[in-house]
Design an enzyme around this catalytic site. Structure first.
Site, short mmCIF file in Angstrom:
data_model
loop_
_atom_site.label_atom_id
_atom_site.label_comp_id
_atom_site.label_asym_id
_atom_site.label_seq_id
_atom_site.Cartn_x
_atom_site.Cartn_y
_atom_site.Cartn_z
NE ARG A 180 1.82 -4.25 11.75
CZ ARG A 180 2.85 -4.28 10.90
NH1 ARG A 180 3.87 -5.06 11.12
NH2 ARG A 180 2.84 -3.55 9.83
NE ARG A 193 6.70 -0.81 10.16
CZ ARG A 193 5.56 -0.69 9.51
NH1 ARG A 193 5.55 -0.20 8.29
NH2 ARG A 193 4.44 -1.05 10.06
NE ARG A 252 -4.52 -0.63 10.22
CZ ARG A 252 -3.37 -0.18 9.74
NH1 ARG A 252 -3.32 0.87 9.00
NH2 ARG A 252 -2.28 -0.81 9.98
CE LYS A 279 -2.27 -0.74 3.86
NZ LYS A 279 -1.80 -2.07 4.30
NE ARG A 303 7.06 -3.27 6.29
CZ ARG A 303 5.75 -3.08 6.21
NH1 ARG A 303 5.25 -2.39 5.22
NH2 ARG A 303 4.94 -3.60 7.09
P1 AMP Z 1 0.71 0.63 9.20
O1 AMP Z 1 2.05 1.15 8.84
O2 AMP Z 1 -0.39 1.25 8.40
O3 AMP Z 1 0.63 -0.86 9.19
O4 AMP Z 1 0.43 1.09 10.71
C1 AMP Z 1 1.29 0.73 11.77
C2 AMP Z 1 0.51 0.70 13.08
O5 AMP Z 1 -0.03 2.01 13.34
C3 AMP Z 1 -0.70 -0.24 13.11
O6 AMP Z 1 -0.33 -1.56 13.43
C4 AMP Z 1 -1.55 0.41 14.19
O7 AMP Z 1 -1.06 0.12 15.48
C5 AMP Z 1 -1.32 1.89 13.91
N1 AMP Z 1 -2.31 2.42 12.95
C6 AMP Z 1 -2.09 2.86 11.68
N2 AMP Z 1 -3.23 3.27 11.10
C7 AMP Z 1 -4.20 3.09 12.00
C8 AMP Z 1 -5.61 3.29 12.01
N3 AMP Z 1 -6.26 3.75 10.93
N4 AMP Z 1 -6.29 3.00 13.15
C9 AMP Z 1 -5.67 2.54 14.24
N5 AMP Z 1 -4.36 2.28 14.31
C10 AMP Z 1 -3.62 2.55 13.20
#
Ligand code: AMP
Length: 193
Positions: free
Chosen positions: A151, A140, A95, A20, A134
């Site tokens: 996740r 990360r 989400r 994404k 990654r």
């Molecule tokens: P991502 O890089 O989009 O996978 O986001 C990393 C982490 O940030 C996720 O595992 C959540 O803990 C938090 N996060 C990102 N976007 C959201 C969202 N829309 N709602 C809640 N938590 C989020």
């Protein structure tokens, strides 16, 4: 305005590791609109140890969703910024069902309807492979095997049902997320035309 002279407001959805962020960045360049990633905003705040960073750390570290009040506010503030007036790509938001409603309300208030929802798809084995790669490249804190599994589980339970919501609204565009980055990008652009 985008290069085609139209405003474009897009969600990019799909499981972790489907690409994404990479595709949002390419689309941002192609259409000349900002890519807004809630995950990136949180990571920036973690890195800089801001108040928000401290509030979200425990959720991110265990692969859980950050509470909606915090997340919705960030998105609301970001969408109201000047560079977002001719469109945007939201990556990683909404989400869960409550975030869909929150976004509906924000867009209604701003008078700026959503145009399309791009759902990227790939098999679980490919997602795991990409996330492990990654983890090595980016280091990360939430790319450990346990947190990755958590996740993906959160995605399946809370986020994947949202695709049906957007499908029923006639806004869903499903795109195969397997292949090289440039071909996937072309696929997305073609399906949006
Ligand atoms: P991502 O890089 O989009 O996978 O986001 C990393 C982490 O940030 C996720 O595992 C959540 O803990 C938090 N996060 C990102 N976007 C959201 C969202 N829309 N709602 C809640 N938590 C989020």
């Amino acid at each position: 305005m985008t290069e085609k002279g139209t405003t474009l407001r897009l969600l990019i959805m799909g499981p972790q590791g489907v690409g994404k962020g990479t595709q949002a960045a390419l689309l941002s360049k192609h259409y000349g609109i900002p890519a807004i990633s809630t995950g990136d905003i949180f990571r920036y705040n973690l890195k800089n140890k801001t108040e928000l960073g401290k509030q979200v750390q425990e959720f991110i570290d265990r692969g859980a969703l950050v509470p909606d009040e915090l997340t919705n506010k960030i998105v609301k503030d970001r969408l109201a910024m000047d560079d977002a007036k001719d469109g945007w790509i939201l990556d990683g938001y909404p989400r869960n069902a409550a975030q869909v409603s929150a976004l509906d309300t924000m867009l209604e208030e701003l008078g700026t309807p959503l145009n399309h929802v791009v759902a990227l798809e790939a098999a679980r084995s490919i997602l795991l492979e990409r996330m492990q790669k990654r983890a090595v490249e980016e280091g990360r804190s939430d790319d450990t095997p346990e947190v990755i599994a958590k996740r993906l589980e959160t995605y399946e339970k809370e986020t994947s049902p949202l695709l049906d919501v957007y499908e029923s609204r006639g806004q869903l565009v499903v795109v195969d997320g397997v292949g090289d980055i440039e071909s996937i990008n072309q696929r997305i652009i073609q399906s949006l035309n």
